[in-house]
Design a protein around this motif. Structure first.
Motif, PDB file in Angstrom:
ATOM      1  N   GLY A   1     -13.026  37.915 -33.727  1.00 32.84           N
ATOM      2  CA  GLY A   1     -12.151  38.666 -33.128  1.00 32.84           C
ATOM      3  C   GLY A   1     -11.386  38.299 -32.339  1.00 32.84           C
ATOM      4  N   LEU A   2     -10.097  38.636 -31.974  1.00 28.33           N
ATOM      5  CA  LEU A   2      -9.339  38.065 -30.971  1.00 28.33           C
ATOM      6  C   LEU A   2      -9.440  38.760 -29.488  1.00 28.33           C
ATOM      7  CD1 LEU A   2      -5.721  37.737 -32.848  1.00 28.33           C
ATOM      8  CD2 LEU A   2      -7.553  36.296 -32.751  1.00 28.33           C
ATOM      9  N   GLY A   3      -9.714  38.062 -28.562  1.00 21.29           N
ATOM     10  CA  GLY A   3     -10.255  38.745 -27.377  1.00 21.29           C
ATOM     11  C   GLY A   3     -11.637  38.980 -27.278  1.00 21.29           C
ATOM     12  N   ASP A   4     -12.379  38.571 -28.196  1.00 22.10           N
ATOM     13  CA  ASP A   4     -14.023  38.914 -28.118  1.00 22.10           C
ATOM     14  C   ASP A   4     -14.706  38.277 -27.231  1.00 22.10           C
ATOM     15  OD1 ASP A   4     -13.706  40.664 -30.018  1.00 22.10           O
ATOM     16  OD2 ASP A   4     -15.019  39.769 -31.495  1.00 22.10           O
ATOM     17  N   THR A   5     -14.047  36.748 -27.359  1.00 19.75           N
ATOM     18  CA  THR A   5     -14.967  35.818 -26.219  1.00 19.75           C
ATOM     19  C   THR A   5     -14.823  36.242 -24.706  1.00 19.75           C
ATOM     20  OG1 THR A   5     -14.247  33.885 -27.672  1.00 19.75           O
ATOM     21  CG2 THR A   5     -15.039  33.338 -25.680  1.00 19.75           C
ATOM     22  N   GLU A   6     -13.810  36.941 -24.439  1.00 24.71           N
ATOM     23  CA  GLU A   6     -13.478  37.362 -23.083  1.00 24.71           C
ATOM     24  C   GLU A   6     -14.786  38.462 -22.769  1.00 24.71           C
ATOM     25  OE1 GLU A   6      -9.979  34.785 -23.711  1.00 24.71           O
ATOM     26  OE2 GLU A   6     -11.205  36.399 -24.883  1.00 24.71           O
ATOM     27  N   CYS A   7     -14.646  39.188 -23.815  1.00 27.29           N
ATOM     28  CA  CYS A   7     -15.438  40.425 -23.588  1.00 27.29           C
ATOM     29  C   CYS A   7     -16.752  39.792 -23.340  1.00 27.29           C
ATOM     30  CB  CYS A   7     -15.316  41.458 -24.673  1.00 27.29           C
ATOM     31  SG  CYS A   7     -13.938  42.362 -24.652  1.00 27.29           S
ATOM     32  N   PHE A   8     -17.330  38.957 -24.436  1.00 25.71           N
ATOM     33  CA  PHE A   8     -18.832  38.391 -24.199  1.00 25.71           C
ATOM     34  C   PHE A   8     -19.122  37.696 -23.244  1.00 25.71           C
ATOM     35  CE2 PHE A   8     -18.136  37.057 -29.038  1.00 25.71           C
ATOM     36  CZ  PHE A   8     -18.213  38.592 -29.365  1.00 25.71           C
ATOM     37  N   PHE A   9     -18.033  37.094 -22.462  1.00 25.68           N
ATOM     38  CA  PHE A   9     -18.507  36.296 -21.156  1.00 25.68           C
ATOM     39  C   PHE A   9     -18.764  37.235 -19.994  1.00 25.68           C
ATOM     40  CE2 PHE A   9     -18.128  32.551 -23.166  1.00 25.68           C
ATOM     41  CZ  PHE A   9     -18.348  31.188 -22.239  1.00 25.68           C
ATOM     42  N   ASN A  10     -18.119  38.754 -20.317  1.00 25.95           N
ATOM     43  CA  ASN A  10     -18.241  39.503 -19.174  1.00 25.95           C
ATOM     44  C   ASN A  10     -19.792  40.005 -19.090  1.00 25.95           C
ATOM     45  OD1 ASN A  10     -15.515  39.748 -18.644  1.00 25.95           O
ATOM     46  ND2 ASN A  10     -15.025  41.501 -19.695  1.00 25.95           N
ATOM     47  N   ILE A  11     -20.533  39.798 -20.066  1.00 15.56           N
ATOM     48  CA  ILE A  11     -21.798  40.233 -20.262  1.00 15.56           C
ATOM     49  C   ILE A  11     -22.741  39.306 -19.199  1.00 15.56           C
ATOM     50  CG2 ILE A  11     -23.794  40.969 -21.423  1.00 15.56           C
ATOM     51  CD1 ILE A  11     -22.014  40.862 -23.857  1.00 15.56           C
ATOM     52  N   ASP A  12     -22.751  38.144 -19.528  1.00 17.99           N
ATOM     53  CA  ASP A  12     -23.542  37.072 -18.817  1.00 17.99           C
ATOM     54  C   ASP A  12     -22.806  35.772 -18.879  1.00 17.99           C
ATOM     55  OD1 ASP A  12     -25.608  35.505 -17.953  1.00 17.99           O
ATOM     56  OD2 ASP A  12     -27.109  35.876 -19.397  1.00 17.99           O
ATOM     57  N   ASP A  13     -22.034  35.193 -18.136  1.00 17.52           N
ATOM     58  CA  ASP A  13     -21.455  34.181 -18.348  1.00 17.52           C
ATOM     59  C   ASP A  13     -22.363  32.810 -18.013  1.00 17.52           C
ATOM     60  OD1 ASP A  13     -21.802  34.193 -15.330  1.00 17.52           O
ATOM     61  OD2 ASP A  13     -19.738  34.085 -15.002  1.00 17.52           O
ATOM     62  N   GLN A  14     -23.587  33.104 -17.798  1.00 18.81           N
ATOM     63  CA  GLN A  14     -24.380  32.074 -17.924  1.00 18.81           C
ATOM     64  C   GLN A  14     -25.307  31.732 -19.094  1.00 18.81           C
ATOM     65  OE1 GLN A  14     -24.655  29.536 -14.968  1.00 18.81           O
ATOM     66  NE2 GLN A  14     -22.639  30.782 -14.902  1.00 18.81           N
TER      67      GLN A  14
END
Length: 294
Positions: free
Chosen positions: A42-55
């Motif tokens: 999904g385009l833009g998914d990665t940014e949404c994923f990193f919003n959860i827990d960037d570690q």
């Protein structure tokens, strides 16, 4: 992942091994590996994923070169989700994925963990304490029927996103506020809901992807709501475009509808949990948001 991994010994190939959480920029290599494996991202998914827990996004390195990835993302103090188990071409068969999993799973501590595992990995996950609960089918089709957007459907906006987040938590059994805050907004991303005086009755998201569009999540209190939401989502898709949907086999009615429209299952995964399964209303899930993060 398990006590057995505590005795994992580095071979000579692993003596230059290092691992660490990746930045959003460093994670782009993982997206490249995923595309090589024909994942429909999904385009833009990665940014949404990193919003959860960037570690929670780990890369393993040999001689400073990335060779493996896995994500172990903490949604809350009780629940985490694992995904992105990938090893770079040319680095497979050396145990790098296993080694990275050992490193990364310390991040979730004592939380319960969910994942969507490929069938060939099911036994390995079981060794790590995971239990299979149900299957999810990856269905792919081409949108080739003109659809008119139905009445009574609202766009998901900043004004109603909190109600959507609450509804999502009721369905999934845990809060995904950090994921959903921007899930339905941005270029090529759309979200819709149906509500009544009693609250939200259903939610759907549709977004551009590397191969066309991906639909998800799709939750509905009943069949009529699900049909309306599916119709409004498909009205956003140009004719002749591929659509990818990950549908739990808990609702065969929706899967049968898709197959009647010409969708085909290209693979399936097993939803597995280590620890306590979140207690939501999973029978109302017609499509999940993503295999990568649930």
């Amino acid at each position: 992942m398990s006590e057995k991994l505590d005795s994992y010994k580095l071979t000579q190939d692993h003596q230059s091994w290092t691992s660490k959480p990746a930045t959003l920029e460093e994670w782009q290599i993982v997206n490249e590996w995923a595309l090589a494996e024909k994942w429909d991202l999904g385009l833009g998914d990665t940014e949404c994923f990193f919003n959860i827990d960037d570690q929670g996004f780990y890369l393993g390195y040999v001689n400073g070169e990335p060779v493996a990835s896995v994500s172990v993302v903490n949604y809350s103090d009780e629940y985490a989700y694992a995904g992105f188990y990938l090893v770079a071409p040319g680095a497979r068969g050396k145990g790098y994925g296993l080694r990275l999993s050992y490193d990364a799973f310390h991040h979730c501590d004592k939380r319960s963990v969910g994942l969507d595992g490929m069938p060939e990995q099911e036994e390995n996950y079981k060794k790590g304490g995971f239990v299979t609960h149900y299957e999810t089918s990856r269905l792919v089709g081409v949108h080739n029927q003109q659809v008119d957007a139905p009445q009574g459907v609202q766009n998901i906006t900043a004004d109603n996103i909190e109600a959507v987040i609450e509804f999502d938590a009721k369905i999934t059994g845990y809060s995904r506020a950090a994921l959903l805050q921007n899930w339905f907004s941005g270029e090529g991303r759309h979200g819709f809901l149906i509500e009544s005086g009693d609250g939200v009755l259903g939610v759907v998201g549709i977004r551009r992807s590397t191969d066309g569009y991906r639909l998800g999540p799709l939750y509905a209190e009943n069949q009529a709501v699900g049909e309306k939401l599916f119709a409004v989502a498909m009205a956003q898709v140009p004719l002749g475009t591929q659509v990818t949907i990950d549908a739990p086999t808990l609702d065969l009615g929706f899967i049968n509808t898709l197959k009647a429209l010409g969708y085909e299952e290209i693979f399936h995964t097993f939803r597995m949990y280590r620890g306590t399964e979140p207690q939501g209303e999973k029978h109302k899930i017609q499509a999940i948001a993503s295999l990568e993060l649930g």
